[in-house]
Design a protein around this motif. Structure first.
Motif, mmCIF file in Angstrom:
data_model
loop_
_atom_site.group_PDB
_atom_site.id
_atom_site.type_symbol
_atom_site.label_atom_id
_atom_site.label_comp_id
_atom_site.label_asym_id
_atom_site.label_seq_id
_atom_site.Cartn_x
_atom_site.Cartn_y
_atom_site.Cartn_z
ATOM 1 N N VAL A 19 19.370 -16.610 33.369
ATOM 2 C CA VAL A 19 18.234 -15.758 32.996
ATOM 3 C C VAL A 19 17.097 -15.969 33.991
ATOM 4 O O VAL A 19 16.440 -15.017 34.426
ATOM 5 C CB VAL A 19 17.765 -16.067 31.556
ATOM 6 N N LEU A 20 16.883 -17.235 34.369
ATOM 7 C CA LEU A 20 15.844 -17.544 35.336
ATOM 8 C C LEU A 20 16.151 -16.873 36.678
ATOM 9 O O LEU A 20 15.255 -16.346 37.349
ATOM 10 C CB LEU A 20 15.736 -19.059 35.511
ATOM 11 N N TRP A 21 17.408 -16.896 37.085
ATOM 12 C CA TRP A 21 17.815 -16.234 38.328
ATOM 13 C C TRP A 21 17.561 -14.734 38.247
ATOM 14 O O TRP A 21 17.090 -14.117 39.196
ATOM 15 C CB TRP A 21 19.287 -16.503 38.613
ATOM 16 N N GLN A 22 17.864 -14.143 37.106
ATOM 17 C CA GLN A 22 17.640 -12.715 36.907
ATOM 18 C C GLN A 22 16.157 -12.374 37.107
ATOM 19 O O GLN A 22 15.814 -11.322 37.653
ATOM 20 C CB GLN A 22 18.080 -12.306 35.496
ATOM 21 N N ILE A 23 15.296 -13.271 36.693
ATOM 22 C CA ILE A 23 13.851 -13.041 36.820
ATOM 23 C C ILE A 23 13.379 -13.271 38.249
ATOM 24 O O ILE A 23 12.704 -12.435 38.847
ATOM 25 C CB ILE A 23 13.072 -13.976 35.863
ATOM 26 N N LEU A 55 20.810 -9.135 29.548
ATOM 27 C CA LEU A 55 19.893 -9.980 30.303
ATOM 28 C C LEU A 55 18.463 -9.456 30.256
ATOM 29 O O LEU A 55 17.507 -10.232 30.145
ATOM 30 C CB LEU A 55 20.349 -10.085 31.755
ATOM 31 N N ASN A 56 18.309 -8.145 30.340
ATOM 32 C CA ASN A 56 16.966 -7.562 30.278
ATOM 33 C C ASN A 56 16.295 -7.859 28.947
ATOM 34 O O ASN A 56 15.079 -8.093 28.885
ATOM 35 C CB ASN A 56 17.031 -6.052 30.523
ATOM 36 N N ASP A 57 17.081 -7.862 27.868
ATOM 37 C CA ASP A 57 16.538 -8.221 26.552
ATOM 38 C C ASP A 57 16.078 -9.679 26.555
ATOM 39 O O ASP A 57 15.011 -10.012 26.024
ATOM 40 C CB ASP A 57 17.595 -8.015 25.459
ATOM 41 N N MET A 58 16.892 -10.560 27.152
ATOM 42 C CA MET A 58 16.519 -11.977 27.227
ATOM 43 C C MET A 58 15.255 -12.170 28.055
ATOM 44 O O MET A 58 14.362 -12.933 27.683
ATOM 45 C CB MET A 58 17.665 -12.788 27.837
ATOM 46 N N VAL A 59 15.191 -11.461 29.190
ATOM 47 C CA VAL A 59 14.027 -11.585 30.071
ATOM 48 C C VAL A 59 12.757 -11.161 29.351
ATOM 49 O O VAL A 59 11.717 -11.827 29.451
ATOM 50 C CB VAL A 59 14.232 -10.748 31.352
ATOM 51 N N SER A 60 12.831 -10.069 28.606
ATOM 52 C CA SER A 60 11.638 -9.585 27.895
ATOM 53 C C SER A 60 11.174 -10.570 26.826
ATOM 54 O O SER A 60 9.986 -10.642 26.508
ATOM 55 C CB SER A 60 11.914 -8.217 27.265
ATOM 56 N N ARG A 119 5.960 -12.806 30.027
ATOM 57 C CA ARG A 119 4.802 -11.954 29.762
ATOM 58 C C ARG A 119 4.036 -11.818 31.075
ATOM 59 O O ARG A 119 4.098 -12.690 31.930
ATOM 60 C CB ARG A 119 3.897 -12.537 28.670
ATOM 61 N N LYS A 120 3.327 -10.708 31.231
ATOM 62 C CA LYS A 120 2.596 -10.478 32.477
ATOM 63 C C LYS A 120 1.106 -10.363 32.205
ATOM 64 O O LYS A 120 0.670 -9.837 31.178
ATOM 65 C CB LYS A 120 3.079 -9.203 33.178
ATOM 66 N N LYS A 121 0.338 -10.882 33.136
ATOM 67 C CA LYS A 121 -1.116 -10.746 33.095
ATOM 68 C C LYS A 121 -1.539 -10.365 34.501
ATOM 69 O O LYS A 121 -1.568 -11.201 35.400
ATOM 70 C CB LYS A 121 -1.765 -12.068 32.669
ATOM 71 N N GLY A 122 -1.831 -9.091 34.697
ATOM 72 C CA GLY A 122 -2.107 -8.598 36.044
ATOM 73 C C GLY A 122 -0.858 -8.714 36.893
ATOM 74 O O GLY A 122 0.219 -8.263 36.499
ATOM 75 N N LEU A 143 3.157 -13.517 36.529
ATOM 76 C CA LEU A 143 4.216 -13.548 35.523
ATOM 77 C C LEU A 143 4.288 -14.941 34.903
ATOM 78 O O LEU A 143 4.248 -15.947 35.606
ATOM 79 C CB LEU A 143 5.555 -13.206 36.174
ATOM 80 N N TYR A 144 4.396 -14.979 33.585
ATOM 81 C CA TYR A 144 4.519 -16.244 32.853
ATOM 82 C C TYR A 144 5.892 -16.292 32.185
ATOM 83 O O TYR A 144 6.267 -15.373 31.452
ATOM 84 C CB TYR A 144 3.431 -16.365 31.786
ATOM 85 N N ILE A 145 6.635 -17.355 32.464
ATOM 86 C CA ILE A 145 7.956 -17.559 31.860
ATOM 87 C C ILE A 145 7.843 -18.736 30.901
ATOM 88 O O ILE A 145 7.552 -19.863 31.305
ATOM 89 C CB ILE A 145 9.027 -17.867 32.929
ATOM 90 N N ASN A 146 8.068 -18.481 29.616
ATOM 91 C CA ASN A 146 7.951 -19.529 28.605
ATOM 92 C C ASN A 146 9.163 -20.452 28.680
ATOM 93 O O ASN A 146 10.301 -20.040 28.430
ATOM 94 C CB ASN A 146 7.847 -18.890 27.216
ATOM 95 N N ARG A 147 8.916 -21.707 29.026
ATOM 96 C CA ARG A 147 10.021 -22.648 29.237
ATOM 97 C C ARG A 147 10.771 -22.951 27.941
ATOM 98 O O ARG A 147 11.993 -23.096 27.943
ATOM 99 C CB ARG A 147 9.487 -23.952 29.846
ATOM 100 N N GLU A 148 10.036 -23.050 26.848
ATOM 101 C CA GLU A 148 10.679 -23.372 25.564
ATOM 102 C C GLU A 148 11.627 -22.257 25.125
ATOM 103 O O GLU A 148 12.759 -22.506 24.717
ATOM 104 C CB GLU A 148 9.604 -23.597 24.501
ATOM 105 N N LEU A 149 11.157 -21.012 25.252
ATOM 106 C CA LEU A 149 12.008 -19.877 24.884
ATOM 107 C C LEU A 149 13.170 -19.719 25.859
ATOM 108 O O LEU A 149 14.284 -19.373 25.449
ATOM 109 C CB LEU A 149 11.172 -18.591 24.847
ATOM 110 N N LEU A 150 12.896 -19.982 27.138
ATOM 111 C CA LEU A 150 13.950 -19.884 28.148
ATOM 112 C C LEU A 150 15.078 -20.867 27.859
ATOM 113 O O LEU A 150 16.265 -20.540 27.976
ATOM 114 C CB LEU A 150 13.361 -20.138 29.536
ATOM 115 N N ALA A 151 14.708 -22.084 27.451
ATOM 116 C CA ALA A 151 15.706 -23.128 27.190
ATOM 117 C C ALA A 151 16.625 -22.772 26.024
ATOM 118 O O ALA A 151 17.733 -23.299 25.913
ATOM 119 C CB ALA A 151 15.007 -24.457 26.912
#
Length: 447
Positions: free
Chosen positions: A267-271, A236-241, A245-248, A251-259
């Protein structure tokens, strides 16, 4: 279980999980109950260097003082250094608006950690046993949990060590009887007024009627899940990474990659569980992962999550609403704990050079009228971006510049006394107040 077998079981568990080192010293959290009393005697018998710490929370009147006296006498008899602290638990709970149970927990562990540092102990040993771990599994299951919540209590968590997770409450009382050691009982443990007590006093006896080995079986299952969770967490940690991405502090979660992940919702719950979002919120968010919709929002107690273009953006909630700030003249002004604004006026002698720095604005002083106002951007705000002739809605400008929905909300502007926006802070000045060859004085604004 005879005392020697009991000690051998504890010793083997300590070795298996690498919990203790004979060269180090440890604190034993001693309440005077059967569990902590047995832990104190066991670790001493196994040759570990220990000191005891007792907290008097003054919650049970004479019982609290009785427990303190018992612990002090036990340590004197065994030649073990004894540390004692008193807490006004009710006052702490009221001040911090937490339950009595949470107040006692916070006070206890804060004290133990400070004592650990003061006496240079390696860790704090607490007497949670197998039955406690099973109760935790059942409690988490009733409340709703992921697989990590079904692994029970861990043997080691930073500086907290639990050497008794391999034995039951019955094993512990048999050990104390075998060595002739008495202990004190906390009468509140026998009242089913809190969830854990309800499970201990009512649910577990019912489960044992179904299967006498229920507790042992649940414990074995939780230990197998603990091993499996280590593998799952790594994956899961590999998937989350891959999808974040973080900026300050955003946190930004890419929806396309998440899907594209095997289980986007998990994975979303893990985050998001780390940011206080409930499973219901995450389930709702998962429904929009594949959609193109933007502007959907959810809030936890500490964070906001919003869909924006191809991302789900997670940012801390502001501690308090930003209030417009009046700036009457040049000088230094404090905005908050970590930001201040400096406004100065300098003559343009022809050698002035404008910094290429978005945190600095240089404006024609004759075109800016004080007092200035620092405030959030509002719907309908317009300005003329530097280098342009026509006015533009701030919202359109920020959209064109691909500001996120969070950035748009936080965007600051400075307007002058005529209501004219002179600077889109950290972004762009207004063309109407731009410096020209005819400019005589320059206002310099630094954030």
């Amino acid at each position: 279980m005879q005392s020697r077998n009991f000690l051998n079981t504890i010793s083997a568990f300590i070795a298996e999980h690498k919990l203790l080192d004979e060269r180090m010293s440890y604190i034993v959290a001693l309440s005077g109950g059967a569990d902590s009393t047995a832990l104190l005697l066991s670790l001493k018998a196994l040759g570990y260097r220990i000191e005891a710490a007792h907290c008097n929370f003054h919650l049970r009147g004479e019982e609290s003082d009785r427990d303190e006296a018992f612990c002090k006498a036990l340590c004197e008899k065994e030649g073990i250094p004894f540390h004692l602290i008193h807490f006004d638990t009710h006052t702490y709970a009221e001040l911090h608006k937490v339950s009595i149970e949470m107040a006692a927990r916070e006070l206890r562990y804060r004290y133990f950690e400070q004592l650990r540092k003061d006496i240079k102990a390696e860790a704090i040993c607490v007497a949670h046993h197998r039955d406690d771990s099973v109760e935790t599994v059942l409690l988490n299951l009733v409340r709703g949990t992921g697989y990590n919540g079904l692994t029970g209590i861990s043997a080691k968590n930073e500086h907290i060590i639990r050497p008794f997770l391999c034995v039951s409450r019955k094993d512990i009382t048999c050990f104390l009887k075998d060595v002739g050691q008495d202990y004190v009982d906390d009468s509140t443990n026998f009242i089913d007024d809190v969830q854990r007590n309800k499970i201990r006093l009512n649910i577990i006896p019912l489960l044992k009627q179904v299967n006498p080995a229920a507790v042992e079986n649940i414990d074995h299952t939780s230990r197998r899940l603990e091993q499996a969770s280590a593998i799952l967490n790594s994956a899961l940690n590999d998937m989350v990474s891959k999808v974040t991405r973080k900026k300050g502090d955003v946190l930004y979660i890419n929806r396309e990659l998440l899907a594209k992940q095997i289980s986007p919702e998990y994975v979303l719950w893990q985050i998001l569980s780390k940011y206080g979002f409930s499973s219901a919120m995450v389930e709702d968010m998962a429904k929009v992962i594949l959609s193109a919709s933007s502007g959907c929002e959810w809030q936890s107690a500490t964070h906001i999550a919003a869909t924006d273009r191809n991302d789900i953006i997670v940012a801390p909630l502001e501690k308090e609403e930003f209030k417009a700030m009046r700036i009457p003249e040049t000088g230094n002004y404090i905005i908050d704990d970590s930001h201040k604004i400096r406004i100065s006026c300098v003559s343009n002698d022809g050698n002035f050079k404008i910094k290429r720095d978005k945190s600095v604005a240089c404006l024609d002083a004759d075109k800016v009228k004080f007092p200035l106002t620092l405030r959030r951007a509002r719907k309908g705000d317009r300005f003329i971006p530097f280098g342009m002739k026509g006015s533009k809605l701030l919202s359109d400008y920020m959209t064109d510049r691909k500001f996120s929905i969070i950035d748009k909300r936080k965007q600051l502007i400075i307007e002058d006394n005529d209501g004219k926006i002179v600077w889109l802070v950290n972004e762009r000045p207004d063309n109407r107040v731009a410096i020209t060859p005819e400019t005589k004085k320059i206002i310099k604004i630094e954030l």
